[in-house]
Design a protein around this motif. Structure first.
Motif, PDB file in Angstrom:
ATOM      1  N   UNK A  91      51.473 -46.287 -27.701  1.00  0.00           N
ATOM      2  CA  UNK A  91      51.606 -45.112 -26.837  1.00  0.00           C
ATOM      3  C   UNK A  91      52.683 -45.297 -25.769  1.00  0.00           C
ATOM      4  N   UNK A  92      53.406 -46.410 -25.836  1.00  0.00           N
ATOM      5  CA  UNK A  92      54.504 -46.636 -24.911  1.00  0.00           C
ATOM      6  C   UNK A  92      54.170 -47.511 -23.721  1.00  0.00           C
ATOM      7  N   UNK A  93      52.914 -47.867 -23.556  1.00  0.00           N
ATOM      8  CA  UNK A  93      52.545 -48.759 -22.457  1.00  0.00           C
ATOM      9  C   UNK A  93      53.249 -50.097 -22.636  1.00  0.00           C
ATOM     10  N   UNK A  94      53.937 -50.537 -21.587  1.00  0.00           N
ATOM     11  CA  UNK A  94      54.738 -51.759 -21.682  1.00  0.00           C
ATOM     12  C   UNK A  94      54.944 -52.327 -20.292  1.00  0.00           C
ATOM     13  N   UNK A  95      55.426 -53.548 -20.235  1.00  0.00           N
ATOM     14  CA  UNK A  95      55.804 -54.132 -18.953  1.00  0.00           C
ATOM     15  C   UNK A  95      57.012 -53.383 -18.416  1.00  0.00           C
ATOM     16  N   UNK A  96      56.942 -52.984 -17.160  1.00  0.00           N
ATOM     17  CA  UNK A  96      58.053 -52.277 -16.530  1.00  0.00           C
ATOM     18  C   UNK A  96      58.917 -53.206 -15.686  1.00  0.00           C
ATOM     19  N   UNK A  97      58.372 -54.370 -15.320  1.00  0.00           N
ATOM     20  CA  UNK A  97      59.119 -55.358 -14.541  1.00  0.00           C
ATOM     21  C   UNK A  97      58.828 -56.743 -15.109  1.00  0.00           C
ATOM     22  N   UNK A  98      59.862 -57.409 -15.598  1.00  0.00           N
ATOM     23  CA  UNK A  98      59.729 -58.768 -16.117  1.00  0.00           C
ATOM     24  C   UNK A  98      60.617 -59.705 -15.316  1.00  0.00           C
ATOM     25  N   UNK A  99      60.061 -60.853 -14.951  1.00  0.00           N
ATOM     26  CA  UNK A  99      60.825 -61.872 -14.262  1.00  0.00           C
ATOM     27  C   UNK A  99      60.752 -63.174 -15.038  1.00  0.00           C
TER      28      UNK A  99
ATOM     29  N   UNK B  90      53.797 -52.214 -14.468  1.00  0.00           N
ATOM     30  CA  UNK B  90      53.235 -53.462 -14.999  1.00  0.00           C
ATOM     31  C   UNK B  90      54.258 -54.576 -14.841  1.00  0.00           C
ATOM     32  N   UNK B  91      53.845 -55.638 -14.156  1.00  0.00           N
ATOM     33  CA  UNK B  91      54.683 -56.795 -13.887  1.00  0.00           C
ATOM     34  C   UNK B  91      54.202 -57.990 -14.693  1.00  0.00           C
ATOM     35  N   UNK B  92      55.130 -58.787 -15.207  1.00  0.00           N
ATOM     36  CA  UNK B  92      54.762 -60.017 -15.906  1.00  0.00           C
ATOM     37  C   UNK B  92      55.890 -61.026 -15.770  1.00  0.00           C
ATOM     38  N   UNK B  93      55.551 -62.281 -15.998  1.00  0.00           N
ATOM     39  CA  UNK B  93      56.507 -63.381 -15.907  1.00  0.00           C
ATOM     40  C   UNK B  93      56.659 -64.012 -17.286  1.00  0.00           C
TER      41      UNK B  93
ATOM     42  N   UNK C 186      62.890 -67.917 -12.077  1.00  0.00           N
ATOM     43  CA  UNK C 186      63.420 -67.142 -10.950  1.00  0.00           C
ATOM     44  C   UNK C 186      62.291 -66.814  -9.968  1.00  0.00           C
ATOM     45  N   UNK C 187      61.686 -67.858  -9.400  1.00  0.00           N
ATOM     46  CA  UNK C 187      60.592 -67.644  -8.468  1.00  0.00           C
ATOM     47  C   UNK C 187      61.047 -66.892  -7.220  1.00  0.00           C
ATOM     48  N   UNK C 188      62.243 -67.164  -6.754  1.00  0.00           N
ATOM     49  CA  UNK C 188      62.740 -66.489  -5.561  1.00  0.00           C
ATOM     50  C   UNK C 188      62.850 -64.982  -5.786  1.00  0.00           C
ATOM     51  N   UNK C 189      63.365 -64.597  -6.951  1.00  0.00           N
ATOM     52  CA  UNK C 189      63.478 -63.180  -7.265  1.00  0.00           C
ATOM     53  C   UNK C 189      62.129 -62.510  -7.382  1.00  0.00           C
ATOM     54  N   UNK C 190      61.178 -63.198  -7.997  1.00  0.00           N
ATOM     55  CA  UNK C 190      59.832 -62.651  -8.144  1.00  0.00           C
ATOM     56  C   UNK C 190      59.183 -62.456  -6.776  1.00  0.00           C
ATOM     57  N   UNK C 191      59.312 -63.438  -5.908  1.00  0.00           N
ATOM     58  CA  UNK C 191      58.708 -63.324  -4.576  1.00  0.00           C
ATOM     59  C   UNK C 191      59.367 -62.202  -3.775  1.00  0.00           C
ATOM     60  N   UNK C 192      60.687 -62.068  -3.870  1.00  0.00           N
ATOM     61  CA  UNK C 192      61.358 -60.969  -3.169  1.00  0.00           C
ATOM     62  C   UNK C 192      60.825 -59.626  -3.635  1.00  0.00           C
ATOM     63  N   UNK C 193      60.656 -59.497  -4.953  1.00  0.00           N
ATOM     64  CA  UNK C 193      60.137 -58.238  -5.493  1.00  0.00           C
ATOM     65  C   UNK C 193      58.730 -57.964  -4.970  1.00  0.00           C
TER      66      UNK C 193
END
Length: 209
Positions: free
Chosen positions: A131-139, A66-69, A143-150
């Motif tokens: 139940x532990x469901x959470x964002x696994x990747x936060x940007x 799960x990704x979020x900004x 940091x738009x450049x980092x998000x786009x690279x990912x």
């Protein structure tokens, strides 16, 4: 919300973090695009966990990342404030016409928020489910450049975004005592944003919101 089944990735649309621009750029690559109604497009963790996660894990056959900004809290509120100053908001209870940014933020920090300042909280949006469901990747939004690279690495494609649904104007600076009040009231949001490192890494999620 965007779902990329082959990449095992879900991109949650936190409001006022550029989600519309990424939806427009990435929708052709997505297995599922949820663009309406707003309560589903901007489904927070708890709603994703309850309604979408079981379906996706059943039919994709794997757990989804799960990704979020997350946006710096003052900037995030400034975007809401400016968004609700659009001419088409005239006469609506959510409009911020005739209200200063300081007044908007003080209303946001009040115990009972008026309609125009009731915009939720990023920390609440991303609060992990029981139940532990959470964002696994936060940007960070900044940091738009980092998000786009990912995204380019994960989706194995090049990505070009265009600004969309941008709030008009510039956010006025806050008076120091107003910002101090916000930092106390929205401590979980500041802590969350500050915990995010590069390449989507972040520290332990804490939220008392």
């Amino acid at each position: 919300m965007l779902v990329f089944s082959n990449a095992r990735l879900v991109f949650l649309a936190v409001p006022k973090t550029g989600s519309t621009a990424y939806e427009q750029a990435l929708a052709p690559l997505a297995s599922l695009t949820v663009s309406a109604p707003p309560d589903l497009k901007h489904a927070p963790i708890y709603r994703y966990n309850r309604f979408f996660r079981p379906m996706l894990e059943r039919f994709v056959g794997a757990k989804m990342d799960v990704l979020a900004v997350v946006r710096e809290p003052v900037s995030w509120l400034g975007s809401w404030y400016r968004y609700r100053q659009r001419p088409e908001m005239t006469g609506q209870g959510k409009a911020t016409h005739g209200i200063s940014f300081d007044e908007f933020v003080l209303a946001y920090t009040s115990r009972t928020r008026p309609e125009f300042a009731n915009v939720g909280a990023q920390s609440r949006f991303l609060r992990p489910a029981r139940n532990g469901t959470a964002a696994t990747h936060l940007f960070r939004y900044e940091d738009q450049a980092g998000l786009i690279r990912f995204l380019e690495s994960r989706l194995e494609t090049s990505i070009t975004t265009r600004r969309a649904n941008v709030s008009p104007g510039k956010t006025p600076p806050l008076m120091s005592h107003v910002e101090n009040s916000l930092r106390r009231t929205a401590a979980a949001d500041f802590s969350l944003w500050e915990s995010i490192g590069h390449n989507g890494a972040y520290g332990q999620f804490r939220s008392s919101a």
